[in-house]
Design a protein around this motif. Structure first.
Motif, short mmCIF file in Angstrom:
data_model
loop_
_atom_site.label_atom_id
_atom_site.label_comp_id
_atom_site.label_asym_id
_atom_site.label_seq_id
_atom_site.Cartn_x
_atom_site.Cartn_y
_atom_site.Cartn_z
N GLY A 212 -31.90 -9.40 4.42
CA GLY A 212 -31.32 -10.18 3.33
C GLY A 212 -31.91 -11.57 3.24
O GLY A 212 -33.01 -11.85 3.75
N TRP A 240 -35.31 -5.17 0.30
CA TRP A 240 -35.48 -6.62 0.34
C TRP A 240 -34.99 -7.22 -0.98
O TRP A 240 -35.01 -6.55 -2.02
CB TRP A 240 -36.94 -6.98 0.56
N PRO A 241 -34.56 -8.49 -0.96
CA PRO A 241 -34.14 -9.14 -2.21
C PRO A 241 -35.25 -9.10 -3.26
O PRO A 241 -36.43 -9.26 -2.94
CB PRO A 241 -33.83 -10.58 -1.78
N PRO A 324 -25.85 -2.60 -0.22
CA PRO A 324 -27.26 -2.99 -0.07
C PRO A 324 -28.00 -3.03 -1.40
O PRO A 324 -28.85 -3.91 -1.61
CB PRO A 324 -27.83 -1.91 0.86
N SER A 327 -26.73 -6.05 -3.46
CA SER A 327 -27.15 -7.34 -2.90
C SER A 327 -28.57 -7.70 -3.30
O SER A 327 -28.86 -8.87 -3.60
CB SER A 327 -27.03 -7.31 -1.37
N ILE A 328 -29.49 -6.74 -3.29
CA ILE A 328 -30.88 -7.09 -3.61
C ILE A 328 -31.05 -7.43 -5.08
O ILE A 328 -32.01 -8.13 -5.45
CB ILE A 328 -31.86 -5.96 -3.21
N HIS A 331 -28.49 -11.13 -5.16
CA HIS A 331 -28.99 -12.29 -4.41
C HIS A 331 -30.51 -12.23 -4.38
O HIS A 331 -31.11 -11.59 -3.52
CB HIS A 331 -28.41 -12.28 -2.99
N GLY A 398 -26.36 -10.50 8.63
CA GLY A 398 -25.33 -10.95 7.69
C GLY A 398 -23.98 -11.14 8.36
O GLY A 398 -23.76 -10.73 9.50
#
Length: 500
Positions: A212, A240-241, A324, A327-328, A331, A398
């Motif tokens: 993250g 990955w972001p 997951p 989030s990518i 964020h 995290g």
């Protein structure tokens, strides 16, 4: 250490924690126009670094905000306040620029200097909070005690769960960093972290567990320190972001479609239907030449109202399978960081592994070489265990939001006494929309990441300033004061909307 007797000092509001959330509370109280009480901020940081917290006070110069400058203001009335402050201090920036986190730390500290609120800094660590009569008794680590009409827990994000180590606790090497953000005093009233100045290797392979934004910070730190070794990143899915890109306001018809989706979602639709709705909105918007990021930004504003209506099973299902992927997309990375990662990949020094970590163990080396660390993991989709030997390991998995674990002694102690309850799906602390923890004693509040179980979006400044505005309203009511002046559309939006 001297033992102080019970102090008769009294503060109308005590804020425990001296980071961005604490400053946001102070600004929100000031903007009510009606707060006349006293405030104490309890934090071990010095007066010079107060307000910056870990995220902004311990950042390196390469660490950028992951929210555009035009949306990072503390003021509920003026979200562009930070951008205006930066320009006034000689920074040539546009609203969509990603500015250094250190600069934002200075902005936070500046609000403490200019605040009209009657506030004090109590340097120390709060170790206990107890109800006593009509107020609260706060105890610091040096046994100082004082009373408070209301207490606001602004303790920031919880630490990561420790990585599995095969040996005893005493045998864990100092090259296994379970928390990449620990604070150290360097002797001159400044605070630093392993990411900013210490425990950054200059050679040898490195393993980062987790992929993250904290991983991104660690990679940037290694790059800036000119670390010569390869960097391995291990996460379960290898996600990955994504790049930030440029978001645009939705066309009226798409904005209406998102609102209809949110209205339907509030009727208690299952998680699978919500996902289908988001995918449909993205396909529809992209079919009209739009960007998926526009939909994510629009959907995000409705999440504080949608998260509570999900069933506990759906919440756990989302945390296990959907988080997951969310989030990518949610964020994301500034373009400058994407370029740095691509450069490291082209150099053949940045490697991504997806799989499940089983454990870490020590590896003996030749005389004169430091102890190595062997990581055992099963690659995703395979049944065989693989090994990776490195010199350093960083835990970037995290935050762990389980308050039943004694990671934060104060939060754990309050939970043990029943003053705090776990949030839905075991996430953080259960709070209402105004930040009150629901204690029968009243006057105990919480702001920031630990409110995630009930409000979900609780970490970015656009979310925190809304929390702070609602919290300020509650604090005034708790003290018998008047409701805040509602002479602006922005204030009404803060009270009626789930987010800005």
């Amino acid at each position: 250490m001297p033992v102080y007797p019970f102090s008769q000092a009294y503060y109308d509001v005590v804020v425990i924690g001296g980071g961005a959330s604490a400053v946001a509370v102070l600004v929100a109280l000031e903007e009510t126009g009606d707060f006349r009480g006293s405030v104490a901020i309890v934090d071990p940081a010095s007066r010079l670094s107060l307000g910056q917290g870990v995220a902004y006070g311990a950042a390196r110069s390469t660490h950028l905000l992951n929210v555009p400058a035009g949306r990072m203001g503390l003021s509920i009335h003026n979200p562009a306040d930070f951008l205006q402050w930066a320009r006034a201090h000689g920074v040539k920036a546009q609203a969509e620029d990603f500015l250094p986190r250190r600069l934002y730390g200075s902005y936070l500290s500046s609000h403490l200097v200019t605040s009209s609120v009657n506030w004090s800094h109590l340097r120390g660590e709060a170790v206990d909070v107890q109800p006593t009569g009509a107020c609260w008794l706060v105890t610091l680590n040096d046994q100082r005690r004082f009373r408070a009409g209301a207490v606001v827990l602004a303790v920031g994000g919880p630490a990561s769960a420790p990585l599995p180590w095969s040996g005893s606790a005493d045998s864990r090497p100092n090259t296994l960093i379970d928390d990449p953000w620990p604070l150290y005093s360097d002797g001159d009233d400044r605070w630093i972290s392993s990411l900013s100045a210490r425990l950054v290797p200059t050679s040898g392979p490195v393993l980062i567990v987790g992929s993250g934004l904290t991983m991104i910070d660690m990679v940037l730190s290694l790059r800036q320190a000119r670390a010569a070794g390869d960097i391995h990143v291990l996460s379960r899915r290898g996600l990955w972001p994504l790049p930030y890109g440029t978001s645009s306001p939705l066309p009226p018809e798409m904005a209406t479609a998102v609102k209809l989706w949110a209205l339907s979602a509030r009727q208690g639709k299952p998680l699978s239907r919500l996902w289908q709705g988001i995918r449909h909105l993205i396909r529809q918007h992209q079919g009209n030449g739009g960007d998926w990021r526009d939909i994510i930004e629009a959907v995000r504003h409705h999440l504080p109202a949608l998260w509570p209506v999900l069933s506990d099973d759906d919440k756990r299902r989302f945390l296990r399978h959907g988080l997951p992927y969310w989030s990518i997309h949610r964020h994301r990375l500034p373009e400058q960081h994407v370029e740095t990662l691509n450069a490291l990949r082209q150099e053949g020094r940045l490697h991504s592994h997806k799989g499940r970590l089983h454990g870490l163990s020590a590896v003996e080396r030749q005389t004169g070489r430091p102890l190595g660390i062997k990581a055992e993991f099963t690659p995703r989709g395979k049944g065989t265990v693989e090994h990776l030997t490195v010199d350093w390991v960083y835990n970037c998995t995290g935050a762990s939001f389980d308050i039943s674990k004694p990671d934060s002694p104060l939060i754990w102690r309050l939970w043990q006494r029943g003053l705090l309850q776990q949030g839905p799906a075991g996430l953080g602390v259960d709070v209402n929309t105004s930040g009150c923890v629901g204690s029968e004693h009243g006057g105990l509040y919480l702001i920031g990441p630990l409110a995630r179980g009930r409000q979900w979006e609780t970490t970015a400044m656009p979310d925190i300033r809304v929390q702070a505005a609602r919290l300020a309203t509650s604090l005034l009511r708790h003290q018998g004061g008047q409701s805040p002046r509602r002479n602006t559309v922005a204030w009404l939006r803060a009270q009626l909307s789930p987010s800005l």
